[in-house]
Design a protein around this motif. Structure first.
Motif, PDB file in Angstrom:
ATOM      1  N   ALA A 160     -10.423  23.216 -21.970  1.00  0.00           N
ATOM      2  CA  ALA A 160     -10.859  23.420 -20.587  1.00  0.00           C
ATOM      3  C   ALA A 160     -11.949  22.460 -20.138  1.00  0.00           C
ATOM      4  CB  ALA A 160     -11.328  24.870 -20.403  1.00  0.00           C
ATOM      5  N   ASP A 196      -7.911  13.891 -20.445  1.00  0.00           N
ATOM      6  CA  ASP A 196      -7.186  14.204 -19.221  1.00  0.00           C
ATOM      7  C   ASP A 196      -8.092  13.838 -18.041  1.00  0.00           C
ATOM      8  OD1 ASP A 196      -4.984  15.386 -17.780  1.00  0.00           O
ATOM      9  OD2 ASP A 196      -6.277  17.083 -17.359  1.00  0.00           O
ATOM     10  N   ASP A 218       0.585  12.722 -14.299  1.00  0.00           N
ATOM     11  CA  ASP A 218       0.716  13.306 -15.637  1.00  0.00           C
ATOM     12  C   ASP A 218       1.799  12.588 -16.437  1.00  0.00           C
ATOM     13  OD1 ASP A 218      -1.267  15.104 -15.073  1.00  0.00           O
ATOM     14  OD2 ASP A 218       0.077  16.796 -14.689  1.00  0.00           O
ATOM     15  N   SER A 272      -9.000  15.647 -15.681  1.00  0.00           N
ATOM     16  CA  SER A 272      -9.952  16.741 -15.437  1.00  0.00           C
ATOM     17  C   SER A 272     -11.145  16.657 -16.381  1.00  0.00           C
ATOM     18  CB  SER A 272      -9.251  18.090 -15.586  1.00  0.00           C
ATOM     19  OG  SER A 272      -8.803  18.286 -16.917  1.00  0.00           O
ATOM     20  N   ASP A 297      -3.056  19.003 -19.995  1.00  0.00           N
ATOM     21  CA  ASP A 297      -3.186  20.398 -19.594  1.00  0.00           C
ATOM     22  C   ASP A 297      -2.226  21.266 -20.412  1.00  0.00           C
ATOM     23  OD1 ASP A 297      -0.630  20.065 -18.458  1.00  0.00           O
ATOM     24  OD2 ASP A 297      -1.433  19.728 -16.458  1.00  0.00           O
ATOM     25  N   LYS A 298      -2.331  22.565 -20.254  1.00  0.00           N
ATOM     26  CA  LYS A 298      -1.525  23.482 -21.068  1.00  0.00           C
ATOM     27  C   LYS A 298      -0.032  23.273 -20.866  1.00  0.00           C
ATOM     28  CE  LYS A 298      -4.942  27.218 -21.383  1.00  0.00           C
ATOM     29  NZ  LYS A 298      -5.239  28.642 -21.060  1.00  0.00           N
ATOM     30  N   LYS A 347      -5.514  19.973 -26.037  1.00  0.00           N
ATOM     31  CA  LYS A 347      -5.853  20.524 -24.720  1.00  0.00           C
ATOM     32  C   LYS A 347      -7.173  21.263 -24.823  1.00  0.00           C
ATOM     33  CE  LYS A 347      -3.203  24.839 -25.351  1.00  0.00           C
ATOM     34  NZ  LYS A 347      -2.850  24.628 -26.763  1.00  0.00           N
TER      35      LYS A 347
END
Length: 374
Positions: free
Chosen positions: A364, A12, A320, A14, A336-337, A362
């Motif tokens: 963090a 992702d 996304d 992030s 992401d979630k 996914k």
């Protein structure tokens, strides 16, 4: 070179940001873990995939020094994957290259989702060093940052106002053609109502920032006004002009056709028109490409139809959605979630995704890319 037998993973945005930023972290342990991540990934046979949509978010950061540091870290990576069509000597591929590759594959006579996906993979996927992917000269990306940041407002408007519709799309062309274009007085009232609806919709994409929402609504209304027909135009004429402008043939606009179906076809044709130059084929040839056999279209529609309703519509939703199509072209797609749940629901309700997409994961932080539970 062509990527032959990858364990290709698509982080992702992030994850990319956290990883690249951590290589300069003041926390020595975190910096060490970030610095060793690539070697640990390669030991597992995992190659991270970078796309244009990742780069847009990485370089769109408000701090120019952080953006430069991220680009430098990318250039130093010894092996990554990216998308690039044959004949393209530079640049990172985006959703445009994915659609173009799929259109080429279909035009070559490949039929069905899996055959088109497999051929498109051979056209698209490349591996090499970070410098081969993003180039040697960081100043180029520094110069383009203002453009990337300016695109944010455009993406925010697409995300927030895309769901607005001018007609009841559940009706047929014949049913809609029985109506009439409103008088100038009535139109002014309707425009006021449309702008108010646009503001309320835009607020969902701006975290309640009314000034930004109103600016988006005004820009949207300018587009609506620019497309208004001259006086005396009938509803049928307006529909025909709009749809043919998107690439739908007049013969395809029959009275028994539901507008939603023609709008879907028009959107697809307009996308094909936009990527025609990448395929080397004329648009008239690409019009024969069936949209229900292109993986990117199937994934996008499955997520729109079966994903969760959105209370907020941020600009990041546009990126996304573009990144989601990579699920057909990598072994693991990190999301992401919220997007993970969208995929879960879509997989339950759309059997076309079975075998078409890889693992959806996914987590963090960047070390989830090693396959640890997230």
């Amino acid at each position: 070179m062509t990527l032959l037998a990858p364990r290709l993973i698509a982080p992702d945005s992030s994850h990319w940001a956290n990883w690249l930023d951590a290589t300069r972290s003041p926390d020595l342990d975190r910096r060490s873990r970030a610095a060793s991540l690539h070697a640990r990934l390669v030991e597992q046979g995992r190659i991270p995939l970078l796309s244009w949509h990742h780069l847009e978010e990485l370089l769109g950061h408000e701090d120019p020094e952080r953006a430069r540091a991220r680009m430098s870290a990318l250039q130093q990576l010894p092996m990554i994957g990216w998308l690039r069509l044959p004949g393209e000597e530079a640049g990172l591929g985006s959703i445009a290259q994915v659609l173009a590759a799929e259109a080429i594959a279909a035009s070559e006579g490949n039929c069905g989702l899996f055959a088109i996906r497999d051929r498109a993979r051979t056209l698209l996927l490349r591996t090499g060093t970070g410098r081969q992917a993003v180039g040697e000269h960081g100043w180029v990306w520094d110069a383009i940052r203002p453009v990337l940041r300016a695109r944010r407002d455009s993406s925010a408007m697409v995300a927030a106002l895309g769901p607005l519709r001018s007609f009841d799309e559940s009706k047929t062309i014949g049913e809609l053609a029985k109506g009439s274009i409103a008088s100038p007085e009535r139109m002014r009232v309707q425009f006021g109502a449309i702008r108010a609806a646009a503001v309320e919709q835009a607020l969902r994409g701006t975290d309640g920032d009314r000034a930004r929402a109103e600016a988006m609504a005004d820009a949207f209304m300018q587009r609506v006004l620019a497309m208004m027909p001259p006086p005396g135009t009938s509803v049928r004429e307006l529909l025909v002009v709009t749809l043919t402008g998107q690439g739908v043939d007049v013969a395809e606009i029959r009275d028994d056709c539901v507008l939603a179906d023609l709008s879907r076809l028009g959107m697809f044709r307009s996308q094909l028109k936009a990527v025609a130059s990448l395929t080397g084929q004329p648009f008239e040839t690409l019009k024969q490409v069936p949209m229900d056999e292109l993986p990117s279209r199937v994934i996008g529609e499955a997520l729109r139809m079966h994903g969760q309703p959105r209370e907020k519509l941020p600009a990041s939703d546009v990126n996304d959605a573009h990144l989601a199509v990579l699920a057909a072209y990598c072994d693991v797609l990190y999301v992401d979630k919220r997007t993970a749940e969208d995929f879960r629901q879509a997989r339950q309700k759309d059997s076309r995704l079975d075998g078409l997409i890889g693992e959806i994961a996914k987590g963090a932080d960047f070390e989830v890319l090693l396959g640890v539970a997230g």
